[in-house]
Design a protein around this motif. Structure first.
Motif, short mmCIF file in Angstrom:
data_model
loop_
_atom_site.label_atom_id
_atom_site.label_comp_id
_atom_site.label_asym_id
_atom_site.label_seq_id
_atom_site.Cartn_x
_atom_site.Cartn_y
_atom_site.Cartn_z
N ILE A 295 28.39 -9.09 -14.83
CA ILE A 295 28.15 -10.00 -13.70
C ILE A 295 29.40 -10.82 -13.42
O ILE A 295 29.74 -11.10 -12.26
N VAL A 296 30.10 -11.21 -14.48
CA VAL A 296 31.33 -11.98 -14.30
C VAL A 296 32.38 -11.14 -13.58
O VAL A 296 33.17 -11.66 -12.79
N LEU A 298 31.84 -8.97 -11.22
CA LEU A 298 31.51 -9.05 -9.79
C LEU A 298 31.87 -10.41 -9.22
O LEU A 298 32.44 -10.51 -8.12
N LEU A 299 31.53 -11.47 -9.94
CA LEU A 299 31.85 -12.80 -9.46
C LEU A 299 33.36 -13.02 -9.38
O LEU A 299 33.86 -13.64 -8.43
N ALA A 300 34.09 -12.51 -10.38
CA ALA A 300 35.55 -12.64 -10.35
C ALA A 300 36.14 -11.87 -9.18
O ALA A 300 37.10 -12.33 -8.54
N ALA A 302 34.72 -11.36 -6.26
CA ALA A 302 34.49 -12.16 -5.06
C ALA A 302 35.37 -13.41 -5.04
O ALA A 302 35.94 -13.77 -4.00
N PHE A 303 35.52 -14.06 -6.20
CA PHE A 303 36.28 -15.31 -6.27
C PHE A 303 37.76 -15.07 -5.97
O PHE A 303 38.34 -15.71 -5.08
N TRP A 304 38.39 -14.15 -6.70
CA TRP A 304 39.81 -13.91 -6.49
C TRP A 304 40.08 -13.22 -5.18
O TRP A 304 41.16 -13.40 -4.58
N SER A 316 41.68 -9.33 -10.24
CA SER A 316 40.52 -10.16 -10.61
C SER A 316 40.14 -10.01 -12.08
O SER A 316 39.95 -11.02 -12.79
N THR A 317 40.06 -8.79 -12.58
CA THR A 317 39.67 -8.60 -13.98
C THR A 317 40.74 -9.08 -14.96
O THR A 317 40.42 -9.81 -15.91
N THR A 320 40.71 -12.86 -15.07
CA THR A 320 39.53 -13.38 -15.75
C THR A 320 39.67 -13.26 -17.26
O THR A 320 39.27 -14.17 -18.01
N LEU A 340 31.69 -16.36 -19.96
CA LEU A 340 32.43 -15.25 -19.36
C LEU A 340 32.38 -14.00 -20.22
O LEU A 340 32.48 -12.88 -19.70
#
Length: 372
Positions: A295-296, A298-300, A302-304, A316-317, A320, A340
């Motif tokens: 899930i992190v 996916l959120l990362a 979207a965030f980055w 993004s990965t 993170t 995380l």
């Protein structure tokens, strides 16, 4: 005089949240500066890893010669990729614009068969297309890509030139031996995790792109090599990259061919490639080295992606992973790193040499290992 009471957990967590918000705002406002710098840092990590591979796998390559050789190979690959995009992209997107009327007609036919009313007729949709506008946007995007690539190379040169001073900086920042060992261990955890991720993505990307090129060339799809190049780049983007690799070329085949069958065959072939590599090969190669909750991921993404666009999605990965390792070093932010992580243990070392004890990774002095 009474000493001030220690900050409560609530105030500490509030400061962490505020710091994240401020850091995100700064990253967004400074995207033009930080994006090429981040790309250069991760490219330096790949070059450092490639240098160690050349040193250990190729006979006759010394440690002194491994880095220049790895740098030369990386610049050739990076320059070749930039040349392919700049040279081939205009004709590729121009061809896609030529296929736009056929795509609109296809949408109209499909909508009519399923009983969906489209807001405009096909002819009106075609008339509203402005190829000059899209070509202008494409030209600006290519110009931005070229300038960003130049900045990445400039940053990379300075990073590699300053790498020899890293050891002295670590000693100056952490005079205490134990603190220095912890900082070095955290650095190598970040480097090893990011390096593992980038190498696995590169190898699986080459597999997906190569097999996809064979499938696209077999049905006669135009620009099969450029499509394979785009698929290779897309593999670095979690979730979205796999969707693009499996769906975009068949859509292009629908516009190119009169029959639906080439697109259907290509769709089945690309989906099979994605399933085999994504579910069988990739998990075995990656293992649990990243230790990030899905899930992190996916959120990362979207965030980055919101902060730095396509470049943020690519990074993004790894970003993170870096944040998780750094946050795990401090008591006040360790709870964020736990959230995380995938197994609740952000401190756990992955991909350690078999038989090496956990503390052995921090006993090496900086001069005994190369750094990016």
């Amino acid at each position: 005089m009474a000493s001030a009471p220690p900050p409560s957990a609530v105030s500490r967590n509030a400061l962490v949240i505020l710091a994240v918000i401020v850091a995100g705002a700064a990253a967004y406002w400074l995207a033009g500066i930080l994006t090429p710098l981040a790309l250069a840092i991760f490219l330096a990590i790949m070059i450092d890893g490639l240098a160690r591979v050349l040193e250990h796998r190729l006979p006759g390559v010394s440690r002194r010669a491994a880095l220049p050789l790895a740098l030369l190979l990386s610049i050739l690959l990076f320059g070749g990729a930039t040349f392919v995009v700049v040279a081939r992209a205009p004709a590729f997107f121009s061809e896609m614009l030529d296929f736009a009327p056929k795509l609109m007609a296809l949408i109209g036919r499909i909508a009519g068969r399923v009983g969906v009313r489209v807001p405009l007729t096909v002819s009106e949709l075609v008339r509203q297309l402005d190829p000059a506008q899209y070509l202008g946007q494409m030209a600006r995007a290519l110009q931005s890509f070229g300038s960003t690539s130049l900045f990445v190379l400039v940053y990379l040169a300075f990073i590699l030139a300053a790498r020899h001073g890293f050891e002295r900086k670590v000693i100056g920042l952490f005079p205490n031996r134990r603190e220095r060992q912890d900082a070095i261990a955290a650095f190598y955890r970040i480097r090893d995790a990011v390096e593992q991720y980038l190498w696995v993505q590169t190898l699986t990307g080459l597999m997906v792109a190569g097999l996809s090129w064979i499938a696209m060339a077999a049905i006669g799809l135009n620009d099969a090599i450029f499509w394979a190049f785009l698929i290779f780049l897309a593999v670095y983007i979690p979730v979205i990259g796999g969707t693009f690799a499996g769906v975009a070329p068949p859509l292009f085949a629908l516009m190119q061919f009169e029959s639906y069958w080439p697109a259907v065959i290509l769709l089945v072939a690309l989906q099979a490639i994605g399933v085999v590599i994504g579910n069988l090969i990739y998990p075995r190669m990656q293992g649990k080295s990243l230790n990030i909750d899905p899930i992190v991921v996916l959120l990362a993404l979207a965030f980055w992606g919101a902060l730095w666009g396509i470049a943020g999605m690519f990074l993004s990965t790894p970003l993170t992973v870096m944040a998780m390792v750094i946050l795990a070093q401090f008591d006040g932010t360790r709870w964020v790193a736990v959230l995380l992580s995938a197994d609740g243990d952000p401190q756990q070392l992955r991909n350690r040499t078999p038989g090496e004890a956990p503390d052995e990774a921090v006993r090496h002095e900086p001069t005994q290992r190369s750094s990016a």
